[in-house]
Scaffold this active site. Structure first.
Site, mmCIF file in Angstrom:
data_model
loop_
_atom_site.group_PDB
_atom_site.id
_atom_site.type_symbol
_atom_site.label_atom_id
_atom_site.label_comp_id
_atom_site.label_asym_id
_atom_site.label_seq_id
_atom_site.Cartn_x
_atom_site.Cartn_y
_atom_site.Cartn_z
ATOM 1 N N ALA A 75 0.840 -1.195 0.000
ATOM 2 C CA ALA A 75 0.000 0.000 0.000
ATOM 3 C C ALA A 75 0.874 1.243 0.000
ATOM 4 C CB ALA A 75 -0.912 -0.008 1.225
ATOM 5 N N GLY A 114 -14.640 9.943 11.287
ATOM 6 C CA GLY A 114 -14.978 10.892 12.343
ATOM 7 C C GLY A 114 -14.091 12.123 12.360
ATOM 8 N N GLU A 118 -9.212 10.847 4.693
ATOM 9 C CA GLU A 118 -8.489 9.878 3.869
ATOM 10 C C GLU A 118 -9.447 8.873 3.236
ATOM 11 O OE1 GLU A 118 -4.780 6.718 4.149
ATOM 12 O OE2 GLU A 118 -5.848 7.241 5.984
ATOM 13 N N GLU A 137 13.675 5.562 -0.614
ATOM 14 C CA GLU A 137 14.737 5.827 0.343
ATOM 15 C C GLU A 137 14.140 5.856 1.745
ATOM 16 O OE1 GLU A 137 17.992 9.282 1.441
ATOM 17 O OE2 GLU A 137 17.253 9.140 -0.609
#
Length: 181
Positions: A75, A114, A118, A137
């Site tokens: 992810a 809440g 995102e 990096e």
């Protein structure tokens, strides 16, 4: 009834590399006012990449906010100007060296509605082949292959506390099961 909150004022509290924090005053449906603390985040992407042997690729890495090592599906944060699918393909390659085929959306997740804006875009793919891992990096992680059935059991046993990983594992398992029928 249409529910709403109208922003009256917004005050910037913090503007960082990843998040932007605001303190807002809002008008509620009944005309009263309330305060809202909001974290703006560019969003993320998560990929459930399955081998031909029905193994999911996982990454094991230290997560600073929890001060522990977590096992997660590959992810990453959405990059400005890049669409979520392209971002997911890039993250999968960078973190695992895998190149997927037949990508399919597994939907979106709102991890903390809440207080945080995102949105994480979830994808499923089959692994086509492997290239070299291309870690950023300062990024340190180990790649692991876990059979899909075992990953589902790990979710049910509480061994995978990461929400996006849990959702993507379970959706992938259901998708695979439905396609067998």
């Amino acid at each position: 009834m249409q529910h709403f909150e109208k922003t009256l004022q917004s005050k910037d509290i913090f503007n960082g590399r990843v998040i932007h924090v605001m303190h807002d005053e809002v008008e509620l449906e009944d005309g009263k006012t309330a305060l809202r603390e909001v974290v703006a985040h560019p969003g993320g992407v998560c990929v459930a990449a399955l081998t031909d042997n029905n193994e999911l690729l996982f990454v094991r890495q230290f997560r600073y906010p929890y001060k522990e090592v977590l096992l997660e599906l590959p992810a990453g944060k959405l990059e400005k100007g890049q669409n979520p699918l392209d971002n997911g393909k890039r993250e999968l390659l960078e973190e695992t060296g895998a190149i997927g085929r037949h990508y399919m959306t597994l939907g979106q997740v709102y991890p903390s509605p809440g207080y945080c804006g995102e949105i994480i875009h979830l994808y499923f793919c089959r692994i086509d082949h492997f290239d070299e891992q291309r870690l950023d990096e300062g990024e340190f992680l180990d790649v692991e292959r876990i059979p899909l059935d075992q990953a589902v059991q790990m979710v049910l046993n509480g061994e995978l506390p990461d929400a996006k990983t849990q959702i993507a594992v379970l959706k992938t398992a259901l998708l695979i099961q439905q396609n067998k029928d």
